[in-house]
Design a protein around this motif. Structure first.
Motif, mmCIF file in Angstrom:
data_model
loop_
_atom_site.group_PDB
_atom_site.id
_atom_site.type_symbol
_atom_site.label_atom_id
_atom_site.label_comp_id
_atom_site.label_asym_id
_atom_site.label_seq_id
_atom_site.Cartn_x
_atom_site.Cartn_y
_atom_site.Cartn_z
ATOM 1 N N ILE A 1 0.867 -1.174 0.000
ATOM 2 C CA ILE A 1 0.000 0.000 0.000
ATOM 3 C C ILE A 1 0.904 1.224 0.000
ATOM 4 C CG2 ILE A 1 -1.987 -1.135 1.055
ATOM 5 C CD1 ILE A 1 -1.136 0.201 3.735
ATOM 6 N N TYR A 2 0.377 2.343 -0.514
ATOM 7 C CA TYR A 2 1.236 3.510 -0.679
ATOM 8 C C TYR A 2 0.434 4.794 -0.792
ATOM 9 C CZ TYR A 2 -0.111 3.580 -5.607
ATOM 10 O OH TYR A 2 -0.831 3.655 -6.775
ATOM 11 N N VAL A 3 1.175 5.903 -0.674
ATOM 12 C CA VAL A 3 0.692 7.227 -1.049
ATOM 13 C C VAL A 3 1.708 7.812 -2.015
ATOM 14 C CG1 VAL A 3 -0.643 7.714 1.044
ATOM 15 C CG2 VAL A 3 1.762 8.342 0.956
ATOM 16 N N ASP A 4 1.213 8.588 -2.971
ATOM 17 C CA ASP A 4 2.093 9.248 -3.938
ATOM 18 C C ASP A 4 2.662 10.524 -3.342
ATOM 19 O OD1 ASP A 4 1.963 7.638 -6.343
ATOM 20 O OD2 ASP A 4 -0.137 8.241 -6.495
ATOM 21 N N ARG A 5 3.917 10.791 -3.665
ATOM 22 C CA ARG A 5 4.564 12.040 -3.260
ATOM 23 C C ARG A 5 5.486 12.500 -4.382
ATOM 24 N NH1 ARG A 5 1.387 11.905 0.400
ATOM 25 N NH2 ARG A 5 1.769 12.305 2.588
ATOM 26 N N GLU A 6 5.732 13.802 -4.396
ATOM 27 C CA GLU A 6 6.755 14.360 -5.279
ATOM 28 C C GLU A 6 7.344 15.579 -4.591
ATOM 29 O OE1 GLU A 6 4.603 17.236 -8.458
ATOM 30 O OE2 GLU A 6 4.444 15.091 -8.883
ATOM 31 N N CYS A 7 8.621 15.826 -4.879
ATOM 32 C CA CYS A 7 9.314 16.967 -4.288
ATOM 33 C C CYS A 7 10.575 17.229 -5.104
ATOM 34 C CB CYS A 7 9.670 16.698 -2.827
ATOM 35 S SG CYS A 7 10.831 15.353 -2.575
ATOM 36 N N PRO A 8 11.150 18.412 -4.947
ATOM 37 C CA PRO A 8 12.430 18.679 -5.604
ATOM 38 C C PRO A 8 13.526 17.791 -5.001
ATOM 39 C CG PRO A 8 11.456 20.702 -4.733
ATOM 40 C CD PRO A 8 10.650 19.557 -4.210
ATOM 41 N N PHE A 9 14.571 17.563 -5.764
ATOM 42 C CA PHE A 9 15.735 16.878 -5.217
ATOM 43 C C PHE A 9 16.410 17.826 -4.250
ATOM 44 C CE2 PHE A 9 15.125 14.406 -9.079
ATOM 45 C CZ PHE A 9 15.338 13.124 -8.624
ATOM 46 N N TYR B 1 9.743 3.612 -6.945
ATOM 47 C CA TYR B 1 9.881 4.560 -8.051
ATOM 48 C C TYR B 1 9.407 3.864 -9.317
ATOM 49 C CZ TYR B 1 12.959 6.553 -4.554
ATOM 50 O OH TYR B 1 13.471 7.052 -3.382
ATOM 51 N N THR B 2 8.395 4.447 -9.976
ATOM 52 C CA THR B 2 7.877 3.866 -11.216
ATOM 53 C C THR B 2 8.340 4.640 -12.439
ATOM 54 O OG1 THR B 2 5.813 5.110 -10.994
ATOM 55 C CG2 THR B 2 5.860 2.870 -10.067
ATOM 56 N N VAL B 3 8.826 5.850 -12.222
ATOM 57 C CA VAL B 3 9.434 6.667 -13.279
ATOM 58 C C VAL B 3 10.620 7.401 -12.667
ATOM 59 C CG1 VAL B 3 7.297 7.038 -14.587
ATOM 60 C CG2 VAL B 3 7.963 8.678 -12.847
ATOM 61 N N MET B 4 11.591 7.690 -13.488
ATOM 62 C CA MET B 4 12.726 8.488 -13.035
ATOM 63 C C MET B 4 12.685 9.811 -13.787
ATOM 64 S SD MET B 4 14.521 7.042 -10.717
ATOM 65 C CE MET B 4 14.813 5.463 -9.974
ATOM 66 N N ASP B 5 12.502 10.879 -13.052
ATOM 67 C CA ASP B 5 12.440 12.222 -13.607
ATOM 68 C C ASP B 5 13.645 12.987 -13.078
ATOM 69 O OD1 ASP B 5 11.900 14.956 -14.037
ATOM 70 O OD2 ASP B 5 9.751 14.674 -13.833
ATOM 71 N N PRO B 6 14.513 13.491 -13.948
ATOM 72 C CA PRO B 6 15.711 14.177 -13.465
ATOM 73 C C PRO B 6 15.428 15.519 -12.787
ATOM 74 C CG PRO B 6 15.573 14.318 -15.847
ATOM 75 C CD PRO B 6 14.454 13.423 -15.407
#
Length: 153
Positions: free
Chosen positions: A14-22, A56-61
């Motif tokens: 189970i999971y929650v999606d997150r995104e943030c700057p490196f 990680y399902t995609v790698m975004d630089p």
């Protein structure tokens, strides 16, 4: 660094999606994701089958996109609701390495893993996931262990 090929069963999580700057924002994003997932685990009386993990399902630089997650049984995964979603890691071959040290050096182990696979003619694919073996509140940064997996074709 030891790299091993493993054959893994399908694994529910189970999971929650997150995104943030490196950068330093990663710690807060990971912390909030794990708090939300483990809060749901407690509320729904689920049994975690792993330590916290990032998938990680995609790698975004330009932007770190990940799933803050924990492995659970298929029965517990079926209880996901609201912001908590369920998915499976695929059965099959994966490459495995263990990073020892601070989280901000994880990219070095990821790079070494991909370099190793390239030198051996092994084609990696998504997903890539990390399992955080040690609790950073109880383990010094130099001793933190993180298992890294990369699915392979």
């Amino acid at each position: 660094m030891d790299v091993h090929r493993k054959i893994l069963p399908e694994q529910s999580y189970i999971y929650v999606d997150r995104e943030c700057p490196f950068g330093p924002e990663i710690a807060d994003a990971m912390g909030s994701a794990f708090a939300e997932v483990f809060g749901f685990v407690g509320q729904a009386s689920l049994t975690p089958l792993s330590m916290p993990m990032a998938v990680y399902t995609v790698m975004d630089p330009k932007l770190l996109r990940f799933r803050g997650a924990v492995m659970v049984s298929p029965e517990d995964a079926a209880k996901a609701s609201g912001a908590i979603k369920a998915e499976t890691l695929p059965a099959g071959d994966a490459m495995h390495a263990v990073h020892v040290g601070p989280y901000d050096n994880l990219n070095q182990t990821h790079r070494a893993l991909w370099d190793y696979m390239g030198a051996e003619g092994i084609k990696g694919t998504m997903p890539v996931w990390e399992i955080y073996v040690d609790d950073p509140a109880e383990t010094t940064p130099e001793d933190l262990r993180t298992e890294i997996y990369c699915a392979i074709e």
